[in-house]
Design a protein around this motif. Structure first.
Motif, PDB file in Angstrom:
ATOM      1  N   ARG A   1      52.596  36.920  30.240  1.00  0.00           N
ATOM      2  CA  ARG A   1      52.562  38.606  30.492  1.00  0.00           C
ATOM      3  C   ARG A   1      51.613  39.000  31.871  1.00  0.00           C
ATOM      4  NH1 ARG A   1      48.634  41.690  28.570  1.00  0.00           N
ATOM      5  NH2 ARG A   1      48.693  43.997  28.771  1.00  0.00           N
ATOM      6  N   LEU A   2      50.404  38.364  31.873  1.00  0.00           N
ATOM      7  CA  LEU A   2      49.526  38.606  32.698  1.00  0.00           C
ATOM      8  C   LEU A   2      49.857  38.389  34.289  1.00  0.00           C
ATOM      9  CD1 LEU A   2      45.907  37.427  31.368  1.00  0.00           C
ATOM     10  CD2 LEU A   2      46.988  39.796  31.414  1.00  0.00           C
ATOM     11  N   GLY A   3      49.943  39.301  34.879  1.00  0.00           N
ATOM     12  CA  GLY A   3      50.556  39.003  36.343  1.00  0.00           C
ATOM     13  C   GLY A   3      51.907  39.858  36.661  1.00  0.00           C
ATOM     14  N   ALA A   4      52.580  39.858  35.423  1.00  0.00           N
ATOM     15  CA  ALA A   4      53.985  40.457  35.599  1.00  0.00           C
ATOM     16  C   ALA A   4      53.838  41.765  35.845  1.00  0.00           C
ATOM     17  CB  ALA A   4      54.750  40.124  34.503  1.00  0.00           C
ATOM     18  N   ASN A   5      54.923  42.537  36.159  1.00  0.00           N
ATOM     19  CA  ASN A   5      54.867  43.898  36.646  1.00  0.00           C
ATOM     20  C   ASN A   5      54.541  44.722  35.567  1.00  0.00           C
ATOM     21  OD1 ASN A   5      56.207  43.357  39.008  1.00  0.00           O
ATOM     22  ND2 ASN A   5      58.234  43.421  38.580  1.00  0.00           N
ATOM     23  N   GLU A   6      54.540  44.601  34.285  1.00  0.00           N
ATOM     24  CA  GLU A   6      53.724  45.538  33.450  1.00  0.00           C
ATOM     25  C   GLU A   6      52.452  45.368  32.931  1.00  0.00           C
ATOM     26  OE1 GLU A   6      54.670  41.980  30.736  1.00  0.00           O
ATOM     27  OE2 GLU A   6      55.478  42.905  32.519  1.00  0.00           O
ATOM     28  N   ALA A   7      51.821  44.198  33.441  1.00  0.00           N
ATOM     29  CA  ALA A   7      50.588  43.936  33.203  1.00  0.00           C
ATOM     30  C   ALA A   7      49.582  43.693  34.408  1.00  0.00           C
ATOM     31  CB  ALA A   7      50.582  42.518  32.127  1.00  0.00           C
ATOM     32  N   PRO A   8      48.402  43.755  34.029  1.00  0.00           N
ATOM     33  CA  PRO A   8      47.542  43.675  35.172  1.00  0.00           C
ATOM     34  C   PRO A   8      47.456  42.174  35.652  1.00  0.00           C
ATOM     35  CG  PRO A   8      46.281  43.799  33.116  1.00  0.00           C
ATOM     36  CD  PRO A   8      47.541  43.985  33.037  1.00  0.00           C
ATOM     37  N   PRO A   9      46.912  41.914  36.786  1.00  0.00           N
ATOM     38  CA  PRO A   9      46.819  40.570  37.477  1.00  0.00           C
ATOM     39  C   PRO A   9      45.866  39.664  36.758  1.00  0.00           C
ATOM     40  CG  PRO A   9      45.902  41.946  38.916  1.00  0.00           C
ATOM     41  CD  PRO A   9      46.554  42.865  37.778  1.00  0.00           C
TER      42      PRO A   9
ATOM     43  N   ASP B   1      42.619  59.598  40.091  1.00  0.00           N
ATOM     44  CA  ASP B   1      44.183  59.033  39.279  1.00  0.00           C
ATOM     45  C   ASP B   1      43.855  58.061  38.542  1.00  0.00           C
ATOM     46  OD1 ASP B   1      46.895  58.886  38.880  1.00  0.00           O
ATOM     47  OD2 ASP B   1      47.386  58.770  41.216  1.00  0.00           O
ATOM     48  N   ARG B   2      44.980  57.232  37.875  1.00  0.00           N
ATOM     49  CA  ARG B   2      45.043  56.108  37.257  1.00  0.00           C
ATOM     50  C   ARG B   2      45.590  54.956  38.063  1.00  0.00           C
ATOM     51  NH1 ARG B   2      46.865  57.091  31.065  1.00  0.00           N
ATOM     52  NH2 ARG B   2      44.983  58.192  30.466  1.00  0.00           N
ATOM     53  N   ASN B   3      44.958  53.799  37.576  1.00  0.00           N
ATOM     54  CA  ASN B   3      45.720  52.719  38.352  1.00  0.00           C
ATOM     55  C   ASN B   3      46.239  51.734  37.275  1.00  0.00           C
ATOM     56  OD1 ASN B   3      46.129  50.021  39.837  1.00  0.00           O
ATOM     57  ND2 ASN B   3      44.666  50.963  41.336  1.00  0.00           N
ATOM     58  N   ARG B   4      47.498  51.617  37.196  1.00  0.00           N
ATOM     59  CA  ARG B   4      48.016  50.754  36.049  1.00  0.00           C
ATOM     60  C   ARG B   4      48.021  49.246  36.367  1.00  0.00           C
ATOM     61  NH1 ARG B   4      47.165  53.527  32.392  1.00  0.00           N
ATOM     62  NH2 ARG B   4      48.482  52.478  30.994  1.00  0.00           N
ATOM     63  N   THR B   5      47.724  49.022  37.776  1.00  0.00           N
ATOM     64  CA  THR B   5      47.715  47.668  38.174  1.00  0.00           C
ATOM     65  C   THR B   5      46.308  46.821  37.900  1.00  0.00           C
ATOM     66  OG1 THR B   5      47.010  47.818  40.470  1.00  0.00           O
ATOM     67  CG2 THR B   5      49.466  47.947  39.750  1.00  0.00           C
ATOM     68  N   SER B   6      45.222  47.733  37.493  1.00  0.00           N
ATOM     69  CA  SER B   6      44.086  47.381  37.224  1.00  0.00           C
ATOM     70  C   SER B   6      43.593  46.730  35.781  1.00  0.00           C
ATOM     71  CB  SER B   6      42.969  48.217  37.544  1.00  0.00           C
ATOM     72  OG  SER B   6      41.562  48.140  37.369  1.00  0.00           O
ATOM     73  N   PRO B   7      42.882  45.502  35.871  1.00  0.00           N
ATOM     74  CA  PRO B   7      42.731  44.970  34.328  1.00  0.00           C
ATOM     75  C   PRO B   7      41.532  45.728  33.893  1.00  0.00           C
ATOM     76  CG  PRO B   7      41.862  43.642  35.985  1.00  0.00           C
ATOM     77  CD  PRO B   7      42.707  44.490  36.755  1.00  0.00           C
TER      78      PRO B   7
ATOM     79  N   ARG C   1      42.717  46.396  30.202  1.00  0.00           N
ATOM     80  CA  ARG C   1      44.301  46.347  30.162  1.00  0.00           C
ATOM     81  C   ARG C   1      44.769  44.960  29.835  1.00  0.00           C
ATOM     82  NH1 ARG C   1      47.491  48.135  33.452  1.00  0.00           N
ATOM     83  NH2 ARG C   1      48.999  48.796  32.250  1.00  0.00           N
ATOM     84  N   ALA C   2      44.219  43.973  30.086  1.00  0.00           N
ATOM     85  CA  ALA C   2      44.555  42.450  30.074  1.00  0.00           C
ATOM     86  C   ALA C   2      44.531  42.032  28.594  1.00  0.00           C
ATOM     87  CB  ALA C   2      43.681  41.438  30.828  1.00  0.00           C
ATOM     88  N   VAL C   3      44.273  42.774  27.465  1.00  0.00           N
ATOM     89  CA  VAL C   3      44.316  41.942  26.178  1.00  0.00           C
ATOM     90  C   VAL C   3      45.749  42.006  25.699  1.00  0.00           C
ATOM     91  CG1 VAL C   3      43.432  42.270  23.782  1.00  0.00           C
ATOM     92  CG2 VAL C   3      42.054  43.276  25.677  1.00  0.00           C
ATOM     93  N   GLY C   4      46.094  40.827  24.982  1.00  0.00           N
ATOM     94  CA  GLY C   4      47.271  40.858  24.510  1.00  0.00           C
ATOM     95  C   GLY C   4      47.605  41.334  23.148  1.00  0.00           C
TER      96      GLY C   4
ATOM     97  N   GLY D   1      47.020  46.226  42.853  1.00  0.00           N
ATOM     98  CA  GLY D   1      46.793  44.589  42.017  1.00  0.00           C
ATOM     99  C   GLY D   1      47.741  43.889  42.270  1.00  0.00           C
ATOM    100  N   TYR D   2      49.164  44.407  42.212  1.00  0.00           N
ATOM    101  CA  TYR D   2      50.134  43.257  42.395  1.00  0.00           C
ATOM    102  C   TYR D   2      50.451  42.777  43.869  1.00  0.00           C
ATOM    103  CZ  TYR D   2      51.395  45.177  37.824  1.00  0.00           C
ATOM    104  OH  TYR D   2      51.511  45.730  36.562  1.00  0.00           O
TER     105      TYR D   2
END
Length: 701
Positions: free
Chosen positions: A381-389, A437-443, A454-457, A518-519
Motif C-alpha cells: 500500500r505505501l507509496g500507491a495512489n491512495e497512501a502516503p509515500p 488546506d489538506r495534503n493527502r500525499t503527506s504521511p 496516515r501511513a498506519v496499516g 508527495g507522489y
C-alpha cells in the motif's frame, strides 16, 4: 425499533461513574487518584474492587471473566476463567478475588516474543490496567467480563503492546510537565496523548470469500484480474451507502455504543466495496483498546450479515488499499490541547514549542515512524495512489509553514488569517475558512489541532505508532526544555529564549517540512538526494532501523523499552514478515497448480475439441486464444517451479538477509506468477474459472 444511541451508551462498560456508585467512598477516592494522577494502585483494596466488579458483571449475565491483552501479533488475546466455585459441602458460589483481578497467568511460551523467552520457559503474567475500563461482551450463549491488562514475562519484560504505550505516555507527560512549568504554568495536570483512528475496510459476500483460499488464509487476493470498472469514475467515494451495508453498519454502531466507543463518521471509501468508520478522539491507551475491539466487532458483525470483513492493507490489486489514519495530539486538564495553534499561532509560544518538538522528532526519528508501520501487508500500500509515500515528511499547511519560515529567518511578525468562505448564492451560509488546506500525499500532516499519521496499516494495532510518537516527542521536549532552561538561567527573556530554540529546530530539522506533492518523482529525488530523508520502500528495509544504536538509546533513556525488549520486537516482526511471505508464496504455488492450471487445461481441451470438430465441417476457427493460453500456462508453471525452488532456500546467515530475500526474490516471483494467471483469467471461459472474480466480489448487491 432501534433504541436511541444515548440509551445504549456505555451500557456494557463498568464506567468511572458506575464505580463511584458501587465502591465505598474511600476505595473510590484511591482508585480515582490512581486513574487521574497515575499514582500507584493500592493493591490492598483490590478484593473490594473485585467483588464490586464481579457483582456488576453477574448482574449483566456474566459467568466468566477474561484478562484481555495484546501480544506482538496485532491481534487480541484472552484467557477465560469462571466465577463459579464449589464449597466443601458441594454448594456453588461465585468468587472473584483481588488477586484474580490484579494478576493472571497465561502461558507465555507460545506467543511471539522475539527471543525473550525460550520455548521451555512458559510462565507469563497479565496485570490489571486500571486506566482502561472493564466491560462485558455478549454472545448468543452468554456474557463474559473483560478486564484490560498488560502482558509481561516472568522476568518482567513487556511481551505486549500495552505496556510500552503506558510507559511512553508517562515519559511524555513528565517531559511535557517540565516544559510547561518552564513556560510559567504553576499548575499542570497529567498530560495524555490522544488518538482517533480512522478505520478503512472492505466487505465481500461471505459465500464468495469462502470460495477463495487466498482470502481465507491471507486476507487478500493472490490472484485476480481487475474488473473493467474499478474506481476510475470516482462514483463510490461518499456515494450512497448500500442498504445491506447500512444495516450492518447500524448494527456495528449499536455494539460500539454499548461499549463506550463513540463513532463519529461512516461513509463509502474510494474503492468499490470499501468503507470507513471513524471513532471520536480519546486517551491513547483507551483508544488503542477500543481499536482492537473495533476490528473484532467489524469481523464478527459482518459475518452475521453475510459478509466477510477484510482488514488487509491491499486485498485487491489495482484499486485503493486500506489504512488506519492515526490522529494524534497531546493535552491535559489544565492547559488543554497543547497542539492547538489558536487564532494567532505566531504568538502562541506554548503551541510553537510543542509543534517544533514534533518537527524535530519526526526529522530525527522519521525512519522509526516508517519502521513501526512496516508489515508485509502495508508494503503493498505505501507509496500507491491512495497512501502516503514511504518517505516520512511533515505537512504543516500554508499558515504554519509560513510562521515557521518566519522563525527561521529571525523575525516573526504575523500569521496569515484564516478567512471566510463566502458565495455568490445569498441563501448559502458563510463560515470560517481553515487556515490551511489538506495534503493527502503527506504521511504526517497537521490538521488543525493534531497530527494525522496516515501511513498506519488498516490491520495494525495503533499502539506501535503511538508508542513511537510519544517517545520521539518525549525526547524532543526534553531537548527543548534543556535548551530553554539553560538560556533562562543566563537571564535571557522567555520570548527570546523560545524563538532561539525554535530557530535552532528549523535550522537543524526544517528539511522534513514539505507541503507539495508527495507522489511526484521530483519529491522522491529531492527528499533523498537534497534533504537527506530515507525512502525505505519495504519492510525488509525498514525493520532493521529498530536495531540502530540511537533508536535503542532513545527507548532506553525515555524508559519506554529496554534494549532486550526492543530487540525482541525486531525479531518478532521480522519473523512475522518472513512467515507471511512464505505462506503466501506456498499458497500461490498451490493455487496455480490445483486451480489455475487445471482451469486453463479444461479450457484448452474444450477449445481444441471445438476447433477440430468445426474443422471437420470446413469451418476454420482462430487458434490464437488457445495458443496464448497454452503459452501463458507454460510460462506460469515454469515460474511456479522456480518459486518452489526459491522457497526451499534456507542458507541465510542473518534474519535481515532472509527478509531481503523475501522482498527481492520471492515477492517478485509471486508477482510474476500472478501476472501470468491474471492474463489467463482474461482468456479462459468464464464458467471454467474456479475463483470468484473481482467483478463479482467488489460490487455489493
Amino acid at each position: 425499533m432501534r433504541r436511541p444511541p444515548q440509551e445504549l451508551w456505555e451500557t456494557d462498560v463498568l464506567t468511572f461513574r458506575k464505580m463511584r456508585n458501587l465502591l465505598p467512598k474511600y476505595v473510590f477516592k484511591s482508585l480515582e487518584n490512581t486513574i487521574k494522577q497515575r499514582t500507584k494502585l493500592d493493591v490492598s483494596l483490590a478484593p473490594i474492587i473485585a467483588t464490586a466488579m464481579k457483582d456488576w458483571a453477574i448482574s449483566k449475565g456474566a459467568s466468566f471473566y477474561a484478562h484481555i491483552f495484546y501480544p506482538l501479533t496485532n491481534i487480541t488475546a484472552e484467557k477465560h476463567d469462571g466465577f463459579l466455585s464449589v464449597e466443601s459441602d458441594g454448594s456453588a458460589i461465585t468468587e472473584f478475588t483481588g488477586k484474580a483481578l490484579v494478576q493472571g497467568e497465561p502461558d507465555a511460551s507460545s506467543f511471539a516474543n522475539g527471543g525473550i523467552r525460550s520455548t521451555f520457559e512458559a510462565r507469563g503474567y497479565t496485570a490489571w490496567d486500571v486506566t482502561s475500563p472493564a466491560y462485558v461482551l455478549e454472545t448468543d450463549n452468554g456474557v463474559t467480563l473483560y478486564i484490560p491488562t498488560v502482558f509481561i514475562s516472568w522476568t518482567g519484560e513487556a511481551l505486549d503492546k500495552k505496556m510500552p504505550l503506558l510507559r511512553s505516555n508517562a515519559a511524555m507527560s513528565k517531559a511535557a510537565t517540565r516544559l510547561l512549568k518552564l513556560l510559567g504554568h504553576s499548575e499542570v495536570a497529567t498530560v495524555n496523548s490522544s488518538c482517533g483512528a480512522e478505520q478503512e475496510y472492505f466487505l465481500v459476500d461471505e459465500h464468495l470469500a469462502q470460495m477463495r483460499p487466498d482470502i481465507l488464509q491471507t486476507g487478500r487476493t493472490l490472484f485476480g484480474r481487475p474488473a473493467a470498472k474499478g474506481q476510475q469514475f470516482d462514483d463510490h467515494y461518499f456515494g450512497a451507502i448500500p442498504e445491506r451495508v447500512q444495516i450492518l453498519t447500524q448494527d456495528i454502531e449499536e455494539r460500539m455504543y454499548r461499549l463506550g466507543i463513540l463513532l463519529k463518521t461512516r461513509h463509502n471509501e474510494v474503492a468499490p466495496g470499501q468503507f470507513e468508520i471513524a471513532p471520536f478522539h480519546e486517551e491513547a491507551n483507551v483508544a488503542s483498546d477500543h481499536q482492537q475491539m473495533i476490528m473484532t466487532i467489524l469481523k464478527s458483525t459482518a459475518k452475521k450479515h453475510g459478509f466477510m470483513c477484510l482488514l488487509h492493507e491491499k486485498p485487491f490489486s489495482g484499486i485503493n488499499g486500506s489504512g488506519k489514519h492515526v490522529n494524534w495530539s497531546v493535552s491535559n486538564a489544565t492547559q488543554g490541547n497543547l497542539l492547538d495553534p489558536g487564532d494567532n499561532p505566531h504568538q502562541n509560544l506554548q503551541f510553537l514549542l510543542f509543534c517544533g518538538a514534533v518537527i524535530r522528532g519526526v526529522h530525527k526519528y522519521g525512519r522509526l515512524l516508517r519502521a513501526v508501520v512496516a508489515t508485509a501487508g502495508n508494503d503493498h500500500r505505501l507509496g500507491a495512489n491512495e497512501a502516503p509515500p514511504a518517505i516520512i515528511s511533515v505537512y504543516l499547511g500554508k499558515q504554519l509553514e509560513d510562521v515557521f519560515n518566519q522563525i527561521k529567518q529571525g523575525e516573526v511578525t504575523s500569521s496569515a488569517p484564516a478567512g471566510v468562505m463566502s458565495w455568490d448564492v445569498p441563501t448559502l451560509p458563510e463560515f470560517p475558512k481553515d487556515p490551511g488546506d489538506r495534503n493527502r500525499t503527506s504521511p504526517f500532516a497537521f490538521t488543525g489541532n493534531r497530527f494525522e499519521f496516515r501511513a498506519v496499516g488498516s490491520n495494525q494495532s495503533v499502539s506501535g505508532p503511538l508508542v513511537a510518537l510519544n517517545t520521539i516527542l518525549t525526547d524532543s521536549l526534553t531537548w527543548v526544555a534543556d535548551k530553554l532552561e539553560a538560556d533562562l538561567a543566563k537571564g535571557i527573556e522567555l520570548d527570546t529564549a523560545v524563538y532561539a530554540v525554535l530557530r535552532q529546530i528549523m535550522d537543524l530539522h526544517g528539511n522534513v517540512i514539505f507541503g507539495g506533492d508527495g507522489y511526484s518523482e521530483e519529491w522522491q529525488t529531492i527528499a533523498v538526494k537534497e534533504r537527506g530523508l530515507l525512502n525505505l520502500t519495504t519492510t525488509a528495509d525498514a525493520l532493521p532501523i529498530l536495531k540502530e544504536q540511537d533508536i535503542q538509546e532513545l527507548f532506553e533513556t525515555t524508559g519506554v523499552l529496554t534494549a532486550s525488549e526492543l530487540k525482541s520486537r525486531f525479531h518478532a516482526y521480522a519473523e512475522q514478515y518472513i512467515e507471511v511471505i512464505k505462506m503466501e508464496a506456498d499458497l500461490v504455488i498451490s493455487m496455480a497448480k490445483t486451480m489455475i492450471s487445471p482451469a486453463a487445461s479444461r479450457h484448452l481441451s474444450e477449445v481444441s475439441a471445438t476447433i477440430m470438430n468445426l474443422k471437420q465441417i470446413g469451418i476454420e476457427l482462430e487458434q490464437e486464444n488457445a495458443e496464448r493460453v497454452a503459452s501463458l500456462t507454460n510460462q506460469m508453471m515454469d515460474t511456479v517451479k522456480n518459486l518452489g525452488n526459491a522457497l526451499n532456500e534456507h542458507n541465510f546467515t542473518t534474519i535481515e538477509e532472509h527478509m531481503q530475500y523475501c522482498a527481492k526474490t520471492l515477492r517478485p516471483m509471486m508477482d510474476q506468477v500472478r501476472k501470468y494467471a491474471d492474463d489467463i483469467e482474461g482468456e479462459v471461459a468464464h464458467d471454467l474459472w474456479p475463483l470468484p472474480k473481482y467483478q463479482e466480489m467488489l460490487f455489493i448487491k
